[in-house]
Design an enzyme around this catalytic site. Sequence first.
Site, PDB file in Angstrom:
ATOM      1  N   HIS A 224      50.366  47.603  51.300  1.00 62.78           N
ATOM      2  CA  HIS A 224      49.475  47.479  50.308  1.00 62.78           C
ATOM      3  C   HIS A 224      49.828  46.238  49.892  1.00 62.78           C
ATOM      4  CE1 HIS A 224      46.399  51.388  51.304  1.00 62.78           C
ATOM      5  NE2 HIS A 224      47.920  51.779  51.336  1.00 62.78           N
TER       6      HIS A 224
ATOM      7  N   LYS B 106      38.851  45.130  37.167  1.00 61.37           N
ATOM      8  CA  LYS B 106      40.378  45.554  38.375  1.00 61.37           C
ATOM      9  C   LYS B 106      41.847  46.119  37.566  1.00 61.37           C
ATOM     10  CE  LYS B 106      39.300  41.747  41.083  1.00 61.37           C
ATOM     11  NZ  LYS B 106      40.107  41.832  42.335  1.00 61.37           N
TER      12      LYS B 106
ATOM     13  N   LYS C  23      46.135  38.746  39.459  1.00 59.59           N
ATOM     14  CA  LYS C  23      44.720  38.927  40.013  1.00 59.59           C
ATOM     15  C   LYS C  23      44.125  38.217  38.534  1.00 59.59           C
ATOM     16  CE  LYS C  23      44.686  43.663  40.729  1.00 59.59           C
ATOM     17  NZ  LYS C  23      44.125  43.920  42.100  1.00 59.59           N
TER      18      LYS C  23
ATOM     19  N   THR D 167      38.766  45.999  47.093  1.00 57.38           N
ATOM     20  CA  THR D 167      37.863  46.402  47.408  1.00 57.38           C
ATOM     21  C   THR D 167      36.824  46.048  46.321  1.00 57.38           C
ATOM     22  OG1 THR D 167      38.999  48.369  46.962  1.00 57.38           O
ATOM     23  CG2 THR D 167      39.365  48.492  48.681  1.00 57.38           C
TER      24      THR D 167
ATOM     25  N   LYS E 293      32.812  45.663  47.402  1.00 56.50           N
ATOM     26  CA  LYS E 293      31.556  46.748  46.604  1.00 56.50           C
ATOM     27  C   LYS E 293      30.547  45.539  46.096  1.00 56.50           C
ATOM     28  CE  LYS E 293      34.986  50.188  45.819  1.00 56.50           C
ATOM     29  NZ  LYS E 293      36.188  50.259  45.665  1.00 56.50           N
TER      30      LYS E 293
HETATM   31  C1  NBG Z   1      46.186  47.896  46.390  1.00 54.19           C
HETATM   32  C2  NBG Z   1      46.227  46.429  46.634  1.00 54.19           C
HETATM   33  C3  NBG Z   1      44.624  46.060  46.994  1.00 54.19           C
HETATM   34  C4  NBG Z   1      44.256  46.734  47.783  1.00 54.19           C
HETATM   35  C5  NBG Z   1      44.139  48.203  47.979  1.00 54.19           C
HETATM   36  C6  NBG Z   1      44.433  49.136  48.996  1.00 54.19           C
HETATM   37  C7  NBG Z   1      48.600  49.155  45.446  1.00 54.19           C
HETATM   38  C8  NBG Z   1      50.010  49.043  45.864  1.00 54.19           C
HETATM   39  N1  NBG Z   1      47.812  47.845  46.353  1.00 54.19           N
HETATM   40  O1  NBG Z   1      44.518  44.743  47.218  1.00 54.19           O
HETATM   41  O2  NBG Z   1      46.679  45.598  45.148  1.00 54.19           O
HETATM   42  O3  NBG Z   1      42.960  46.235  47.744  1.00 54.19           O
HETATM   43  O4  NBG Z   1      45.890  48.309  47.631  1.00 54.19           O
HETATM   44  O5  NBG Z   1      44.944  48.878  49.396  1.00 54.19           O
HETATM   45  O6  NBG Z   1      47.987  49.426  44.798  1.00 54.19           O
END
Ligand code: NBG
Length: 798
Positions: free
Chosen positions: A348, A535, A541, A643, A647
């Site tokens: 992730h 977020k 970010k 994500t 939404k």
């Molecule tokens: C996060 C990413 C996001 C992604 C989500 C779900 C962690 C380590 N990763 O970009 O930063 O949408 O995982 O996949 O929290």
Amino acid sequence: MFKNKYQFKKIFARRIVEKYGKSIENSHVTERYSVLCEMVRQQASFNWKISKETISQLEAKQMYYFSMEFLLGRLLTNNLMNLGFYEVVKEGLEELGLNINELEELECDLGLGNGGLGRLAACFMDSIATLSLAGHGNTIRYEYGLFKQRIIDGYQVEVPDQWLKYGNIWEVRKPKYSVRVPFWGEIEISSDEENNLICKHINQEFVRAVPHDMPIIGKDTKMTNTLRLWNCEPCDDVANIKDVSKYLSSVREITQNVYPDDSTEQGKYLRLKQQYFFVSAGLQSIINNHKEEYETLDNLSDKVVIQLNDTHPVLAIPELMRLLIDQNGYTWWRAWEITSKCFAYTNHTVLAEALEKWPIEYLKKLLPRIYMIIEEINRRHISETYKKTGDAEFAEKTSCIKDGLVHMANLAIIGSYSVNGVAKLHTNILKDVVFKNFHQLYPQKFNNKTNGITHRRWLVYTNPELNEVLQKYISDDYIYNPIELEKLMDHVDKRDLQYEFLDVKQKRKFILSKFIEQETGIRIPTTSIYDTLAKRLHAYKRQLLKCLHIMYLINKIKQDPNFTMHHQTFIFAAKAAPSYTFAKKVIKLITTLSDIVENDETLKKHIQVVFIPNYRVSVAEILMNATDVSEQISTAGKEASGTGNMKFMMNGAITLGTLDGANVEIHELVGEENDVIFGLKVEDINKLAYEEYNAREVMQNDPELKKILDSLIDGSLSPNKDEFKIIYDELLYKNDEYFVLADFKAYCKAQEEIQARYQNKEQWAKSCLINIAKSGYFSSDRTIKEYTDDIWHTQRIF
Ligand code: NBG
């Protein structure tokens, strides 16, 4: 069991008396809430039983999602909706003189996680059950959720999130299925008559893992899965506890907090303990279950697949080896054959600091047998890789033990049969850069699974106004088959629909503005453009980029008496990790800008700035659907997927973003007329980094930008000139790691584009509708189908 509102009313009234010895009128709202939830859980229990029995009869394969985080949010509404009882209960309560909203609002968010990774796990659970698949969650029952954020004098202050204050009504404690988890101690090596190595773990300290099960209820299906939360408790059947009170507090802290501070050695040990605790407990219960069903573990990988959600649960790989070899008598070779077919790993993040690496010493001390097994896995891996490639240096590069550290991502790839990223761009970066060597070695393991969100929670249930309009034009088929949203494309040119959509947005904005006023005291007009960045707070970010743009607007408004723009509200919501100083300063900067604007009528005529405290799932549920502009402005290449972007889009917001993560796929689907893309792309960033990007030069060539940056340290924002120095230094002395300054101009232009597009209401509405129409792809139903077809190979149960 109730089938209609009459039965519901009767049972509800009786239960209140049975449980609290009171009439409904005299009962407290928390008592009503508790009785209602218990009724819903019991209703689900019938299906839970049938699901377990059917899985067993079919001898079906089951998936287990091992994750340190599940950000479930509230469950009452979702469970009632999925069971199809929402209206029955709502009306029944109404006839008893009660309002269902009051009970819904009472529920604490289940905040067992941090951000997108945890929310993804929760969305997946909903889709898995709805698609009638056997897939369960395995995690920690944290005593406290991620902290509650309060804003005091503009600063973030963390207070404990006591989500269990009134108990967790959804769970059932099952002490009978407790297992023991060992820590510390030594390994005694001997051999048996056939000269097999016998490893005996001695002098270990045991803790008890007690499962608490929650039903995961699918939409209009009997399928009910289990989310198993493990609580850590003391063992009373061990002799070698030296200091009981020390032991008790060390037991308690294991399941106390989500992501305890790991800046100290003690903190690192604690995190490792958490990770091993919940994977060991999870595996032991899977094994016990499997043995009861099949009396052998030979077919484990035919019946069980474990999805590892990032590196946190990767100790499951050596742990399964340990359980097979030490406790079930398997040879190394057979154990590895089974183990390497049981696990699939999802990555992730590409941020180096988030790819976990544990000091060898810690593992050796805390989990001596596990460390031995990791060493052996690695020794065999290196030797096979050398055999295969003839390249010792290459083999060494794929080692999972390097520089005194165990590299968990490498271990995950070695021990899993599938490795996936979470958006197309992200998976390509994994293949080409982050795990390039592994991709060369095992190309067949790598695959992409673009993330998704459950459109039921994020649209159908939490935006009923939009759902109603959609059903009018395209029926309710999309609830079960989200790609049906595409049918909306036939209607996006209709004026009626465009105005109905704008009307829905107004209603949602009204709800949000009330909430914002209640939380912050700030009143914002519903005619304003709601522009949201929500977020986790992190430098990549780039919440800071949005701040610089606000400062730019403030300067413009002040300089030009004839300045005009459509009123725009810049909304932020974000928690910063407690030890992340830079991120906390950015929050202070946002709240400072908010105060400056609120105290200046000229500025307030054009813009407002809002920081919504304590961002969580239930806030996202009213924030996303009231938003016009969805800000997705990370440095290209850094956001794995995102994500929130999905939404927002699904609720008719226009993405203002960089070509990063899943934004790329949103852009491909909606086209450039229906989003606003700006800034450096991954290739540009790589090139710029190579050519030695110079942030100072960017500033010097842009007088407006220089003025903004100077104001960070000249006292114009705060009487304390040092207040924002760390931000200034990050940009100019540390050379702006995330290319904020490099993207500044492009971002300001993109914002002007938003202003221009918003002038044409009908065209704007059409763009929003196109976004909704194309968002079906981002339902987690689609994502889960892909996981099922390509990785899990599980079957429909009903
Ligand atoms: C996060 C990413 C996001 C992604 C989500 C779900 C962690 C380590 N990763 O970009 O930063 O949408 O995982 O996949 O929290």
